[in-house]
Design a protein around this motif. Structure first.
Motif, PDB file in Angstrom:
ATOM      1  N   ILE A 118       0.990  -1.136   0.033  1.00  0.00           N
ATOM      2  CA  ILE A 118      -0.070  -0.001   0.109  1.00  0.00           C
ATOM      3  C   ILE A 118       0.947   1.123   0.118  1.00  0.00           C
ATOM      4  O   ILE A 118       0.651   2.221  -0.537  1.00  0.00           O
ATOM      5  N   ASP A 119       1.968   1.252   0.718  1.00  0.00           N
ATOM      6  CA  ASP A 119       2.966   2.422   0.844  1.00  0.00           C
ATOM      7  C   ASP A 119       3.500   2.714  -0.751  1.00  0.00           C
ATOM      8  O   ASP A 119       3.690   3.990  -0.997  1.00  0.00           O
ATOM      9  N   TYR A 123       0.561   4.081  -2.877  1.00  0.00           N
ATOM     10  CA  TYR A 123       0.362   5.244  -2.521  1.00  0.00           C
ATOM     11  C   TYR A 123       1.142   6.338  -2.668  1.00  0.00           C
ATOM     12  O   TYR A 123       0.895   7.481  -3.565  1.00  0.00           O
ATOM     13  N   ASN A 124       2.584   6.125  -2.785  1.00  0.00           N
ATOM     14  CA  ASN A 124       3.560   7.022  -3.233  1.00  0.00           C
ATOM     15  C   ASN A 124       3.708   7.279  -4.695  1.00  0.00           C
ATOM     16  O   ASN A 124       3.681   8.192  -5.469  1.00  0.00           O
ATOM     17  N   LEU A 164       0.784   6.907  -6.549  1.00  0.00           N
ATOM     18  CA  LEU A 164      -0.355   7.843  -6.981  1.00  0.00           C
ATOM     19  C   LEU A 164       0.014   9.170  -6.519  1.00  0.00           C
ATOM     20  O   LEU A 164      -0.605   9.841  -7.491  1.00  0.00           O
ATOM     21  N   ARG A 165       0.711   9.593  -5.847  1.00  0.00           N
ATOM     22  CA  ARG A 165       0.783  10.687  -5.459  1.00  0.00           C
ATOM     23  C   ARG A 165       1.988  11.528  -6.483  1.00  0.00           C
ATOM     24  O   ARG A 165       1.825  12.605  -6.659  1.00  0.00           O
ATOM     25  N   GLU A 190      -7.057  13.817  -4.835  1.00  0.00           N
ATOM     26  CA  GLU A 190      -6.836  13.157  -3.368  1.00  0.00           C
ATOM     27  C   GLU A 190      -8.014  12.069  -3.359  1.00  0.00           C
ATOM     28  O   GLU A 190      -7.923  11.119  -2.619  1.00  0.00           O
ATOM     29  N   GLN A 208      -7.218   9.169  -5.238  1.00  0.00           N
ATOM     30  CA  GLN A 208      -6.349   8.188  -4.625  1.00  0.00           C
ATOM     31  C   GLN A 208      -6.930   7.380  -3.497  1.00  0.00           C
ATOM     32  O   GLN A 208      -6.565   6.291  -3.182  1.00  0.00           O
ATOM     33  N   ARG A 209      -7.792   8.007  -2.847  1.00  0.00           N
ATOM     34  CA  ARG A 209      -8.395   7.555  -1.681  1.00  0.00           C
ATOM     35  C   ARG A 209      -9.258   6.448  -2.022  1.00  0.00           C
ATOM     36  O   ARG A 209      -9.400   5.473  -1.267  1.00  0.00           O
ATOM     37  N   LEU A 265      -7.120   3.283  -2.799  1.00  0.00           N
ATOM     38  CA  LEU A 265      -6.407   2.631  -1.713  1.00  0.00           C
ATOM     39  C   LEU A 265      -7.715   1.778  -0.938  1.00  0.00           C
ATOM     40  O   LEU A 265      -7.476   0.745  -0.478  1.00  0.00           O
ATOM     41  N   GLN A 317      -7.661  -1.930   0.072  1.00  0.00           N
ATOM     42  CA  GLN A 317      -7.716  -2.432   1.462  1.00  0.00           C
ATOM     43  C   GLN A 317      -8.747  -2.992   1.981  1.00  0.00           C
ATOM     44  O   GLN A 317      -9.003  -3.804   2.939  1.00  0.00           O
TER      45      GLN A 317
END
Length: 729
Positions: free
Chosen positions: A316-317, A320-321, A323-324, A334, A337-338, A341, A345
């Protein structure tokens, strides 16, 4: 009859039916030319059993004078006889009465077998091989059709004896075959449950004529179930008990003293597990058993799937990185992205948002991540058009939910269920607001416990056509993660369709002109609904070509079926405009003509044909000899018997409800105060968001304002939210 004057007393006349001047198979009203023995032809009119050209008939009735058509015989009853002359036999067999025999084969059969032709078809059908060109398949078709029409004739005699319209004989026979008369005698209210097109009111009419008492237990039980089903047709799953009793008494014409009979019927239905009840805030609510268990099972399955740990492990980390920081490929805000995730999850996730908020971009990025991690997935949607849109926007295969679950006609259920789960890690469903309670239950039963479910939809659209409020209840329960996309991306902001969808959703009047915006929304102010057809002519033949939009990818969406700008009226006018009269074969049923080239829509799920409610196709051909109509649904040619044609309606104009899940290059929406009962914000929003390149509203500003203001009527009486909360408490 109206506009006629009796000139004679009742009498009998005999003759052969020469030709029809008018026939309505629905009401069984006929106007035809009768040829009496050694007399000149006469015109006959009346409501009669199914009759065919060439038949010999004995009619009881009287002479009337019609101011326009002159002297006619108005028949009150009819006794049919099989034809006894060669000419009569040719006309009888060539009339289309028997599937597989048209005028040419009728000529050959009568020329070969003479007056014995009907006996040979009945008793020695193998001899039909003697006729050149008649193969084994056609003989089977003729034999089956002959036996069916003989059995139907027996039912018609039974119905006619009870003074019941024989219009329903074919439907009754098709469902019950040789048991038809026994079923009618035992419990005619079964017809309402078993036969599409025969509702409670028709079944009740038949029962009354079969001498069933007004307070018969079968009638009261059927009335209760009908009231509940009427409520579910409006999207509700339950009826409050007091309301149910009141509506049942009104429906059946019962008095206050019959209240005990209703209580007894409710008790009997409960004991037989036909109904269930729920007590909520000191009120009792009643539903049919299948609705209760569908909602309960949905809540239980969501709990089981959510609690089962996923077998998939994502970094996930790292995701996430990426995606950012990854701006080169697909930009995600945002909220998006949320949402991604959350999909990775959580076992069950809801993504909702209006047009231009990036739902498609989110799906594409999610699929890319799943593919990078070698995760198996399926994409699905409630309708074929919606599935096609997913494919066009993502480049990945998508299918309808019905096709994904594989309906099995033999068991009348889906092949994929709790004992035969789908083989996948992720199921991603678009247009989830269209999913009704039964489809949601089927999806969750077929989903493996280890799998993830992603539901994507626009919560501000109309809820499903079927009963339930699945997506809304899921979100309201707060038992599954939900991401709402609200930011309109810059590339979508120049579209008035997108901007106005959000304005309407916020209770604002749509704009018709904004700086730097495409002129893809037009509002034509018009007070007179009768003038709509003139605007449609100009739009279809001038405005669309100017914008390089094909008429084939344009649709008229209207709130109602009835009225001057309802689907019935507009379809008739648009048919004349877009598919004018041709010399090709056509079929007229209940005042509607179906011709090759007509756009038509399926109005019920037909699992045998794998054609579903809302599917739109084009009539390819009409074959009177074999009593068949062929309809092309996305290059899939489907055969309909003439008696099945009522599953189709013309689809040049369709209701806004039926347009869910579809997109068209151009959408035209009449809006008038005659629609006031149905004018509401989510109806307007749904219609507008069906348009890709152009949306035109035609009508009264007052009607538009009323629709924008009205947010009532969207609540549905369901208990899924309650069940979901109870599962986790």
């Amino acid at each position: 009859m109206r506009n006629t004057q009796n000139t004679d007393q009742s009498e009998n006349i005999t003759g052969t039916i020469e030709r029809f001047l008018y026939q309505d198979e629905e009401s069984q009203f006929y106007v035809f030319v009768l040829l009496p023995p050694k007399q000149t032809s006469i015109t006959v009119r009346g409501y009669l059993p199914s009759i065919s050209i060439g038949q010999e008939v004995i009619l009881l009735g009287s002479w009337v004078f019609h101011p326009k058509f002159g002297k006619q015989f108005e028949a009150k009853s009819c006794t049919t006889k099989l034809p006894t002359t060669l000419v009569g036999l040719k006309k009888y067999l060539g009339s289309g009465l028997i599937k597989g025999i048209g005028p040419s084969y009728a000529e050959k059969l009568v020329n070969s077998f003479g007056l014995e032709v009907l006996n040979i078809i009945d008793l020695e059908p193998e001899r039909l091989n003697e006729i050149p060109g008649i193969g084994k398949k056609r003989i089977e078709k003729i034999t089956l059709a002959w036996r069916d029409q003989k059995d139907i004739a027996d039912i018609m005699v039974f119905l006619q004896d009870k003074n019941i319209s024989p219009a329903y004989a074919a439907k009754i026979y098709k469902r019950y075959k040789q048991e038809s008369i026994a079923v009618l005698r035992e419990n005619p209210y079964r017809l309402a449950d078993d036969i599409w097109g025969i509702g409670f009111k028709i079944a009740d009419e038949i029962a009354q004529k079969l001498n069933f008492l007004p307070h018969a237990p079968q009638r009261i039980s059927a009335g209760i179930c009908y009231v509940i089903s009427q409520s579910t047709s409006q999207g509700h799953l339950y009826v409050e008990l007091t309301d149910l009793k009141t509506k049942t008494k009104e429906l059946l014409g019962l008095e206050i003293e019959h209240e005990t009979l209703i209580k007894q019927a409710l008790h009997t239905l409960y004991e037989k597990e036909k109904i269930k009840y729920i007590t909520h805030e000191n009120l009792h609510y009643i539903t049919l058993t299948q609705y209760y268990f569908s909602e309960k099972n949905i809540a239980q399955r969501i709990k089981i799937i959510s609690d089962q740990k996923s077998a998939l492990i994502f970094n996930i980390d790292e995701i996430y990185n990426k995606l950012r920081t990854d701006q080169s490929n697909i930009y995600l805000n945002e909220d998006q992205q949320r949402g991604i995730l959350s999909c990775l999850q959580s076992k069950i996730t809801v993504i909702t948002g209006g047009p231009g908020t990036g739902k498609t971009t989110l799906i594409k990025k999610l699929l890319s991540i799943l593919e990078d991690n070698a995760v198996s997935y399926k994409l699905a949607a409630p309708t074929g058009r919606a599935a096609k849109r997913i494919f066009e926007s993502t480049g990945r295969h998508a299918e309808t939910i019905h096709r994904l679950l594989e309906f099995d006609v033999a068991s009348m259920g889906f092949k994929h269920n709790e004992t035969n789960a789908l083989k996948l890690d992720y199921l991603i469903i678009d247009e989830a607001s269209m999913i009704d309670v039964f489809l949601a239950n089927s999806i969750l039963k077929a989903l493996p416990n280890r799998a993830h479910l992603v539901l994507i939809g626009d919560i501000d659209q109309l809820p499903s056509v079927g009963a339930g409020n699945i997506l809304s209840d899921l979100i309201a329960s707060k038992q599954v993660p939900c991401t709402r996309l609200i930011h309109i991306f810059r590339q979508a902001q120049d579209s008035l369709i997108v901007v106005n969808a959000h304005r309407i959703n916020n209770g604002e009047f749509p704009a018709t002109n904004l700086p730097n915006s495409r002129n893809d929304f037009i509002f034509i102010k018009e007070e007179n609904p009768e003038k709509v057809i003139d605007y449609l002519k100009r739009i279809l033949f001038a405005e669309l070509p100017k914008r390089n939009i094909s008429r084939d990818n344009a649709i008229v969406l209207t709130p109602m079926n009835r009225g001057a700008v309802g689907t019935h009226s507009l379809n008739h006018l648009l048919q004349e405009l877009l598919n004018p009269e041709t010399t090709r074969e056509k079929l007229s049923v209940a005042g509607v003509t179906y011709k090759p080239g007509d756009k038509v829509m399926q109005i019920r799920n037909n699992y045998d044909k794998k054609v579903f409610n809302g599917d739109i196709g084009v009539i390819d051909s009409v074959n009177h000899e074999d009593k068949e109509v062929f309809v092309n649904f996305s290059d899939n040619l489907i055969e309909y018997d003439f008696e099945e044609i009522k599953e189709l309606v013309l689809a040049y104009a369709i209701s806004i409800h039926k347009s869910q899940g579809s997109e068209y290059d151009a959408v035209i929406v009449p809006l008038f105060m005659q629609h006031f009962m149905l004018l509401q914000r989510n109806l307007l929003y749904t219609a507008l968001t069906r348009a890709k390149k152009l949306c035109i509203f035609i009508g009264q500003p007052k009607a538009l304002a009323m629709a924008i203001k009205n947010t009532k009527g969207t609540e549905r009486l369901t208990f899924l939210k309650k069940f979901l909360i109870e599962q986790t408490s």
